[in-house]
Design a protein around this motif. Structure first.
Motif, PDB file in Angstrom:
ATOM      1  N   ASP A 194      -0.670   4.675  -0.672  1.00 32.00           N
ATOM      2  CA  ASP A 194      -1.403   5.867  -0.453  1.00 32.00           C
ATOM      3  C   ASP A 194      -2.458   6.186  -0.515  1.00 32.00           C
ATOM      4  O   ASP A 194      -3.272   5.105  -0.675  1.00 32.00           O
ATOM      5  CB  ASP A 194      -0.937   6.682  -1.646  1.00 32.00           C
ATOM      6  CG  ASP A 194      -0.991   8.872  -1.397  1.00 32.00           C
ATOM      7  OD1 ASP A 194      -1.432   8.976  -0.196  1.00 32.00           O
ATOM      8  OD2 ASP A 194      -0.432   9.296  -2.024  1.00 32.00           O
ATOM      9  N   ASN A 195      -3.333   7.018  -0.276  1.00 30.36           N
ATOM     10  CA  ASN A 195      -4.773   6.604   0.352  1.00 30.36           C
ATOM     11  C   ASN A 195      -5.105   7.056  -0.642  1.00 30.36           C
ATOM     12  O   ASN A 195      -4.435   8.428  -1.889  1.00 30.36           O
ATOM     13  CB  ASN A 195      -5.136   7.260   1.833  1.00 30.36           C
ATOM     14  CG  ASN A 195      -4.886   7.330   2.333  1.00 30.36           C
ATOM     15  OD1 ASN A 195      -5.108   6.047   3.360  1.00 30.36           O
ATOM     16  ND2 ASN A 195      -4.049   7.755   3.393  1.00 30.36           N
ATOM     17  N   ILE A 196      -5.843   6.601  -1.535  1.00 30.55           N
ATOM     18  CA  ILE A 196      -6.893   7.966  -2.113  1.00 30.55           C
ATOM     19  C   ILE A 196      -8.127   8.544  -1.468  1.00 30.55           C
ATOM     20  O   ILE A 196      -8.966   7.520  -0.720  1.00 30.55           O
ATOM     21  CB  ILE A 196      -7.564   6.856  -3.816  1.00 30.55           C
ATOM     22  CG1 ILE A 196      -6.035   5.387  -4.000  1.00 30.55           C
ATOM     23  CG2 ILE A 196      -8.599   7.115  -4.560  1.00 30.55           C
ATOM     24  CD1 ILE A 196      -6.004   6.644  -4.813  1.00 30.55           C
ATOM     25  N   TRP A 197      -9.122   9.579  -2.177  1.00 34.90           N
ATOM     26  CA  TRP A 197      -9.671  10.881  -1.799  1.00 34.90           C
ATOM     27  C   TRP A 197     -10.549  10.958  -2.525  1.00 34.90           C
ATOM     28  O   TRP A 197     -10.465  10.815  -3.562  1.00 34.90           O
ATOM     29  CB  TRP A 197      -9.176  11.369  -1.060  1.00 34.90           C
ATOM     30  CG  TRP A 197      -8.564  11.860   0.611  1.00 34.90           C
ATOM     31  CD1 TRP A 197      -7.340  11.617   0.730  1.00 34.90           C
ATOM     32  CD2 TRP A 197      -8.979  11.188   2.347  1.00 34.90           C
ATOM     33  NE1 TRP A 197      -6.805  11.285   1.884  1.00 34.90           N
ATOM     34  CE2 TRP A 197      -7.538  10.816   2.592  1.00 34.90           C
ATOM     35  CE3 TRP A 197     -10.225  10.413   2.071  1.00 34.90           C
ATOM     36  CZ2 TRP A 197      -7.366  10.536   3.491  1.00 34.90           C
ATOM     37  CZ3 TRP A 197     -10.034  10.437   2.797  1.00 34.90           C
ATOM     38  CH2 TRP A 197      -8.789  10.203   4.155  1.00 34.90           C
ATOM     39  N   LEU A 199       0.570  -0.843  -0.215  1.00 39.09           N
ATOM     40  CA  LEU A 199      -0.289   0.175   0.710  1.00 39.09           C
ATOM     41  C   LEU A 199       0.622   1.205  -0.597  1.00 39.09           C
ATOM     42  O   LEU A 199       1.898   0.939   0.915  1.00 39.09           O
ATOM     43  CB  LEU A 199      -1.057   0.054   1.291  1.00 39.09           C
ATOM     44  CG  LEU A 199      -1.989  -1.342   1.964  1.00 39.09           C
ATOM     45  CD1 LEU A 199      -2.687  -0.989   2.065  1.00 39.09           C
ATOM     46  CD2 LEU A 199      -2.773  -1.058  -0.096  1.00 39.09           C
ATOM     47  N   ASP A 245      -9.753  -1.251   1.244  1.00 41.92           N
ATOM     48  CA  ASP A 245      -9.225  -1.939   2.815  1.00 41.92           C
ATOM     49  C   ASP A 245     -10.672  -2.001   3.427  1.00 41.92           C
ATOM     50  O   ASP A 245     -10.703  -1.161   4.430  1.00 41.92           O
ATOM     51  CB  ASP A 245      -8.253  -0.891   2.680  1.00 41.92           C
ATOM     52  CG  ASP A 245      -7.296  -1.378   4.304  1.00 41.92           C
ATOM     53  OD1 ASP A 245      -7.384  -2.343   4.476  1.00 41.92           O
ATOM     54  OD2 ASP A 245      -7.485  -0.816   4.671  1.00 41.92           O
ATOM     55  N   GLY A 268      -2.290  -0.162   6.391  1.00 46.31           N
ATOM     56  CA  GLY A 268      -2.238   0.988   6.594  1.00 46.31           C
ATOM     57  C   GLY A 268      -0.869   1.548   4.960  1.00 46.31           C
ATOM     58  O   GLY A 268      -0.375   0.128   4.922  1.00 46.31           O
ATOM     59  N   ILE A 269      -0.294   2.568   5.518  1.00 47.25           N
ATOM     60  CA  ILE A 269       0.903   2.910   3.746  1.00 47.25           C
ATOM     61  C   ILE A 269       1.867   2.233   4.770  1.00 47.25           C
ATOM     62  O   ILE A 269       1.799   2.637   5.886  1.00 47.25           O
ATOM     63  CB  ILE A 269       0.360   4.038   4.008  1.00 47.25           C
ATOM     64  CG1 ILE A 269      -0.486   4.975   3.159  1.00 47.25           C
ATOM     65  CG2 ILE A 269       2.024   4.750   2.605  1.00 47.25           C
ATOM     66  CD1 ILE A 269      -0.613   6.480   3.031  1.00 47.25           C
ATOM     67  N   ILE A 317      -6.027   0.545  -7.648  1.00 45.46           N
ATOM     68  CA  ILE A 317      -7.457   1.139  -6.492  1.00 45.46           C
ATOM     69  C   ILE A 317      -7.824   0.441  -5.301  1.00 45.46           C
ATOM     70  O   ILE A 317      -9.070  -0.933  -6.889  1.00 45.46           O
ATOM     71  CB  ILE A 317      -7.768   2.170  -6.756  1.00 45.46           C
ATOM     72  CG1 ILE A 317      -7.385   3.024  -7.469  1.00 45.46           C
ATOM     73  CG2 ILE A 317      -8.806   2.765  -5.375  1.00 45.46           C
ATOM     74  CD1 ILE A 317      -6.932   4.146  -7.953  1.00 45.46           C
ATOM     75  N   LYS A 328     -12.458   2.601   3.029  1.00 40.35           N
ATOM     76  CA  LYS A 328     -11.636   3.216   2.647  1.00 40.35           C
ATOM     77  C   LYS A 328     -10.637   2.565   1.163  1.00 40.35           C
ATOM     78  O   LYS A 328     -10.404   1.540   1.202  1.00 40.35           O
ATOM     79  CB  LYS A 328     -10.802   2.651   3.741  1.00 40.35           C
ATOM     80  CG  LYS A 328      -9.060   3.484   3.802  1.00 40.35           C
ATOM     81  CD  LYS A 328      -8.530   2.441   5.197  1.00 40.35           C
ATOM     82  CE  LYS A 328      -6.799   2.862   5.500  1.00 40.35           C
ATOM     83  NZ  LYS A 328      -6.461   2.428   6.257  1.00 40.35           N
ATOM     84  N   LEU A 329     -10.265   3.955   0.582  1.00 43.12           N
ATOM     85  CA  LEU A 329      -9.535   3.457  -0.743  1.00 43.12           C
ATOM     86  C   LEU A 329      -8.255   3.683  -0.626  1.00 43.12           C
ATOM     87  O   LEU A 329      -7.398   4.956   0.144  1.00 43.12           O
ATOM     88  CB  LEU A 329     -10.140   4.299  -1.826  1.00 43.12           C
ATOM     89  CG  LEU A 329     -11.354   4.389  -2.257  1.00 43.12           C
ATOM     90  CD1 LEU A 329     -12.184   5.208  -2.906  1.00 43.12           C
ATOM     91  CD2 LEU A 329     -12.436   2.873  -2.729  1.00 43.12           C
ATOM     92  N   MET A 330      -7.484   2.616  -1.448  1.00 48.00           N
ATOM     93  CA  MET A 330      -6.266   2.728  -1.692  1.00 48.00           C
ATOM     94  C   MET A 330      -4.849   2.782  -2.026  1.00 48.00           C
ATOM     95  O   MET A 330      -6.075   1.765  -3.279  1.00 48.00           O
ATOM     96  CB  MET A 330      -5.465   2.613   0.022  1.00 48.00           C
ATOM     97  CG  MET A 330      -6.071   2.388   1.726  1.00 48.00           C
ATOM     98  SD  MET A 330      -5.186   2.143   3.313  1.00 48.00           S
ATOM     99  CE  MET A 330      -3.648   2.926   2.688  1.00 48.00           C
TER     100      MET A 330
END
Length: 86
Positions: free
Chosen positions: A8-11, A6, A43, A48-49, A40, A23-25
């Motif tokens: 990064d996070n995706i918003w 993983l 999660d 976590g990252i 994408i 929760k998108l990553m």
């Protein structure tokens, strides 16, 4: 299934209603086949990252939610232990 890290996070502030609260990553494949490919993922287990994870893809990912089939193509289904080597 794929192994990935993983990164990064995706918003997404605007998305379809059924994806709200998920929760998108961003995940990068770490297996020889497909290595470097980014996906994408949803999660569901609190990874976590930086975590190395197991990802399922395709229709199996959307069926994780027993009450609804969601329009997702990849989901984190496990965190790989630190002492595991590929």
């Amino acid at each position: 299934m794929l192994a990935a890290k993983l990164v990064d996070n995706i918003w997404a502030t605007r998305k379809i209603e059924s994806l709200n609260g998920l929760k998108l990553m961003l995940a990068e494949v770490i297996e020889e086949v497909g290595e470097g490919q980014r996906l994408i993922v949803v999660d569901l287990i609190g990874a976590g990252i930086g975590d190395r994870v197991i990802i399922c893809q395709g229709s199996s990912a959307g069926r994780i939610f027993e009450e609804n089939v969601l329009p997702i193509d990849a989901a984190v289904i496990g965190i790989i232990d630190d002492d595991c080597k590929f």
